[in-house]
Design a protein around this motif. Structure first.
Motif, PDB file in Angstrom:
ATOM      1  N   HIS A  42       0.831  -1.209   0.000  1.00 39.48           N
ATOM      2  CA  HIS A  42       0.000   0.000   0.000  1.00 39.48           C
ATOM      3  C   HIS A  42       0.866   1.259   0.000  1.00 39.48           C
ATOM      4  CE1 HIS A  42      -2.805   2.974   2.102  1.00 39.48           C
ATOM      5  NE2 HIS A  42      -3.317   2.757   0.903  1.00 39.48           N
ATOM      6  N   GLU A  48      -2.330   3.611   7.677  1.00 39.37           N
ATOM      7  CA  GLU A  48      -3.421   4.240   6.910  1.00 39.37           C
ATOM      8  C   GLU A  48      -4.372   3.174   6.385  1.00 39.37           C
ATOM      9  OE1 GLU A  48      -4.496   7.394   6.108  1.00 39.37           O
ATOM     10  OE2 GLU A  48      -3.102   8.090   7.641  1.00 39.37           O
ATOM     11  N   HIS A  65      -8.835   8.312  -2.277  1.00 39.08           N
ATOM     12  CA  HIS A  65      -8.410   7.992  -3.652  1.00 39.08           C
ATOM     13  C   HIS A  65      -9.495   7.266  -4.435  1.00 39.08           C
ATOM     14  CE1 HIS A  65      -7.526   4.557  -1.223  1.00 39.08           C
ATOM     15  NE2 HIS A  65      -6.244   4.819  -1.013  1.00 39.08           N
ATOM     16  N   TRP A  67     -10.042   7.282  -7.431  1.00 38.70           N
ATOM     17  CA  TRP A  67      -9.567   6.812  -8.742  1.00 38.70           C
ATOM     18  C   TRP A  67      -8.905   5.434  -8.676  1.00 38.70           C
ATOM     19  CZ3 TRP A  67      -7.648  10.971  -6.017  1.00 38.70           C
ATOM     20  CH2 TRP A  67      -6.409  10.785  -5.422  1.00 38.70           C
TER      21      TRP A  67
HETATM   22  C1  HEM Z   1      -2.464   5.898  -1.505  1.00 37.26           C
HETATM   23  C2  HEM Z   1      -4.969   5.847   2.625  1.00 37.26           C
HETATM   24  C3  HEM Z   1      -7.166   1.754   1.274  1.00 37.26           C
HETATM   25  C4  HEM Z   1      -4.494   1.698  -2.743  1.00 37.26           C
HETATM   26  C5  HEM Z   1      -2.945   6.223  -0.252  1.00 37.26           C
HETATM   27  C6  HEM Z   1      -2.592   7.406   0.488  1.00 37.26           C
HETATM   28  C7  HEM Z   1      -3.279   7.383   1.643  1.00 37.26           C
HETATM   29  C8  HEM Z   1      -4.096   6.195   1.640  1.00 37.26           C
HETATM   30  C9  HEM Z   1      -3.238   8.420   2.773  1.00 37.26           C
HETATM   31  C10 HEM Z   1      -1.651   8.512   0.008  1.00 37.26           C
HETATM   32  C11 HEM Z   1      -0.217   8.135   0.161  1.00 37.26           C
HETATM   33  C12 HEM Z   1       0.679   9.228  -0.371  1.00 37.26           C
HETATM   34  O1  HEM Z   1       0.399   9.763  -1.451  1.00 37.26           O
HETATM   35  O2  HEM Z   1       1.657   9.526   0.294  1.00 37.26           O
HETATM   36  C13 HEM Z   1      -5.837   4.761   2.580  1.00 37.26           C
HETATM   37  C14 HEM Z   1      -6.848   4.465   3.576  1.00 37.26           C
HETATM   38  C15 HEM Z   1      -7.463   3.316   3.209  1.00 37.26           C
HETATM   39  C16 HEM Z   1      -6.834   2.893   1.961  1.00 37.26           C
HETATM   40  C17 HEM Z   1      -7.156   5.297   4.832  1.00 37.26           C
HETATM   41  C18 HEM Z   1      -8.588   2.595   3.902  1.00 37.26           C
HETATM   42  C19 HEM Z   1      -9.852   2.969   3.767  1.00 37.26           C
HETATM   43  C20 HEM Z   1      -6.596   1.350   0.095  1.00 37.26           C
HETATM   44  C21 HEM Z   1      -6.914   0.125  -0.611  1.00 37.26           C
HETATM   45  C22 HEM Z   1      -6.165   0.120  -1.746  1.00 37.26           C
HETATM   46  C23 HEM Z   1      -5.376   1.328  -1.760  1.00 37.26           C
HETATM   47  C24 HEM Z   1      -7.912  -0.923  -0.122  1.00 37.26           C
HETATM   48  C25 HEM Z   1      -6.079  -0.880  -2.869  1.00 37.26           C
HETATM   49  C26 HEM Z   1      -6.898  -1.871  -3.062  1.00 37.26           C
HETATM   50  C27 HEM Z   1      -3.775   2.861  -2.797  1.00 37.26           C
HETATM   51  C28 HEM Z   1      -2.997   3.298  -3.944  1.00 37.26           C
HETATM   52  C29 HEM Z   1      -2.431   4.517  -3.586  1.00 37.26           C
HETATM   53  C30 HEM Z   1      -2.841   4.789  -2.224  1.00 37.26           C
HETATM   54  C31 HEM Z   1      -2.877   2.570  -5.266  1.00 37.26           C
HETATM   55  C32 HEM Z   1      -1.598   5.426  -4.483  1.00 37.26           C
HETATM   56  C33 HEM Z   1      -2.596   6.313  -5.206  1.00 37.26           C
HETATM   57  C34 HEM Z   1      -1.985   7.383  -6.051  1.00 37.26           C
HETATM   58  O3  HEM Z   1      -0.895   7.850  -5.746  1.00 37.26           O
HETATM   59  O4  HEM Z   1      -2.656   7.776  -7.035  1.00 37.26           O
HETATM   60  N1  HEM Z   1      -3.862   5.505   0.472  1.00 37.26           N
HETATM   61  N2  HEM Z   1      -5.861   3.797   1.628  1.00 37.26           N
HETATM   62  N3  HEM Z   1      -5.649   2.044  -0.627  1.00 37.26           N
HETATM   63  N4  HEM Z   1      -3.654   3.773  -1.783  1.00 37.26           N
HETATM   64 FE1  HEM Z   1      -4.738   3.773  -0.086  1.00 37.26          FE
END
Ligand code: HEM
Length: 90
Positions: A42, A48, A65, A67
């Motif tokens: 992640h 997070e 996110h 997208w």
């Molecule tokens: C990025 C939180 C669930 C995939 C992030 C970031 C945060 C975050 C704060 C930003 C990190 C940064 O840019 O420094 C969360 C929270 C979740 C969650 C609170 C729970 C509800 C998920 C799940 C997936 C996921 C379930 C995939 C199945 C991603 C991806 C990024 C990301 C691919 C990069 C997105 C980008 O840069 O466009 N997440 N996330 N996240 N997360 Fe999550």
């Protein structure tokens, strides 16, 4: 033939927090996923990601996110569908 999805209830979900040796499950869009294998990948880090563990993370996920294609990424991690306590397995 229809796929016999496991029906996951709130009481089945609530302990699946990724802590105390349990796997981490998260509801997204009415489906329940085991997100444990994704934890090390992640981009936002483990703490997070685990904010949405053991509960319905749909709203939180969408606020951060919208997208991100979780359905594609977590297709192999699908546990079942999220149902009310009354509609769970006996
Ligand atoms: C990025 C939180 C669930 C995939 C992030 C970031 C945060 C975050 C704060 C930003 C990190 C940064 O840019 O420094 C969360 C929270 C979740 C969650 C609170 C729970 C509800 C998920 C799940 C997936 C996921 C379930 C995939 C199945 C991603 C991806 C990024 C990301 C691919 C990069 C997105 C980008 O840069 O466009 N997440 N996330 N996240 N997360 Fe999550």
């Amino acid at each position: 033939k229809e796929t016999p999805y496991l029906r996951v209830t709130p009481s089945m979900l609530k302990n699946m927090t990724g802590r105390k040796g349990k796997d981490a499950w998260m509801v997204l869009g009415g489906r329940v996923y085991n997100i444990t294998p994704y934890i090390p990948f992640h981009p936002g880090g483990e703490p997070e990601l685990l904010k949405g563990a053991g509960r319905d993370g749909t709203k939180l996920f969408g606020e951060i996110h919208p997208w991100v294609n979780y359905e594609g990424m977590l297709a192999a991690c699908l546990v079942g569908i999220y149902v009310s306590e009354e509609d769970g397995e006996a």
